[in-house]
Enzyme design. Structure first.
Site, mmCIF file in Angstrom:
data_model
loop_
_atom_site.group_PDB
_atom_site.id
_atom_site.type_symbol
_atom_site.label_atom_id
_atom_site.label_comp_id
_atom_site.label_asym_id
_atom_site.label_seq_id
_atom_site.Cartn_x
_atom_site.Cartn_y
_atom_site.Cartn_z
ATOM 1 N N GLY A 275 0.847 -1.178 0.000
ATOM 2 C CA GLY A 275 0.000 0.000 0.000
ATOM 3 C C GLY A 275 0.884 1.230 0.000
ATOM 4 C CB THR A 276 1.300 3.875 -2.162
ATOM 5 O OG1 THR A 276 -0.021 3.895 -2.733
ATOM 6 C CG2 THR A 276 2.120 2.865 -2.928
ATOM 7 C CB THR A 277 -0.018 8.030 -0.700
ATOM 8 O OG1 THR A 277 1.105 7.800 -1.561
ATOM 9 C CG2 THR A 277 0.128 9.388 -0.056
ATOM 10 C CE LYS B 289 -3.346 1.868 -0.885
ATOM 11 N NZ LYS B 289 -2.429 2.797 -1.568
ATOM 12 C CB ALA C 233 3.827 3.638 -5.762
#
Length: 281
Positions: free
Chosen positions: A53-55, A86, A228
């Site tokens: 997972g990113t941001t 997320k 990403a």
């Protein structure tokens, strides 16, 4: 123990005996092999590829705090999933946004939810927001072995402090060290770009509507510069997860609300591709 439970239909005595208010302590006493930190790790043979997972971004406003995340998960240079979630409620007045190894992060969130629910049932009261932040720090520290092999989990924790009557944000490093962030915060691969956007637009007197718009603006800027991070995907109707935590509790914005914010931002970017400017004093 399992066979006995099936034959009698009763829970083992351990489940009926008063003990620690920590679910992790209970699990450590009765099934320690289930704790993430007690797992036997395979020999390290190069980098481990797993969806990440990113941001994640968060911003406070006078009535609470907003926590939001994009929907993209990556695995190396590939998009592993376009609609991952997320951001999760931890309990009625707090939430966790995950960045890092997606599978481990979701498992950690579920364990954290159990930890808070167990405490409330045993003690008959909720942990303070500070106490919740400390419990999450302990869980992250227990994942250190995995983190050293590249499977790190670095969440962002936000909630409404009923004692101080305001929203608060806590960030973490891979060792479990935590810091309280003031005003706004971001974590994940696009965090440097998201933080720059929030720094430009943040004010102490934001309304809830302005705060929710700000976090989507920040995620849009992160997606613009970080491959990403996924931006609003109008064609697939995939929009950021945006949540608000106030004295009324946790609330996730509906798809209609989030899509309305995203579409307004996209329309504005037609004339201002780099987004709104900070007001000059």
């Amino acid at each position: 123990m399992e066979a006995n439970t099936r034959s009698t239909g009763r829970l083992p005595a351990a489940f009926l005996t008063p003990g620690s208010s920590s679910f992790m302590d209970f699990l450590g006493d009765h099934s320690p092999e289930l704790l993430p930190g007690n797992r036997v790790l395979p020999p390290l043979q190069g980098a481990i590829e797993a969806p990440h997972g990113t941001t994640i971004v968060a911003v406070t406003f006078p009535g609470g705090v907003v926590l939001a995340g994009d929907r993209r998960a990556t695995m190396g240079n590939m998009i592993a999933q376009r609609d991952i979630e997320k951001v999760f409620p931890a309990d009625e007045y707090s939430a966790v946004g995950i960045a890092g190894t997606a599978g481990l992060a979701v498992e950690m969130v579920k364990l954290f939810q159990l930890e808070l629910e167990h405490f409330e049932k045993v003690e008959g009261a909720q942990l303070s927001l500070e106490g919740k932040a400390n419990r999450l720090s302990t869980m992250i520290r227990s994942n250190l072995g995995m983190a050293m092999q590249g499977l790190a989990v670095v969440p962002l924790f936000a909630g409404y402090d009923l004692d101080r009557e305001r929203g608060r944000i806590f960030s973490y490093d891979v060792t479990g060290g935590r810091s309280e962030e003031h005003g706004y915060a971001a974590t994940g691969s696009g965090s440097i770009f998201a933080r720059g956007a929030m720094k430009k637009l943040f004010r102490d007197d934001l309304t809830e509507q302005e705060a929710t718009t700000l976090v989507v603006q920040a995620l849009y800027d992160a997606a613009d510069d970080d491959s990403a991070t996924g931006g609003p995907d109008v064609a697939r109707r995939i929009y950021p997860i945006v949540t608000v935590i106030s004295d009324e509790g946790f609330r996730r914005l509906s798809e209609e609300e989030t899509s309305g914010i995203a579409r307004a931002i996209l329309d504005g970017r037609l004339t201002q591709p780099d987004g709104p400017r900070a007001a000059l004093l």
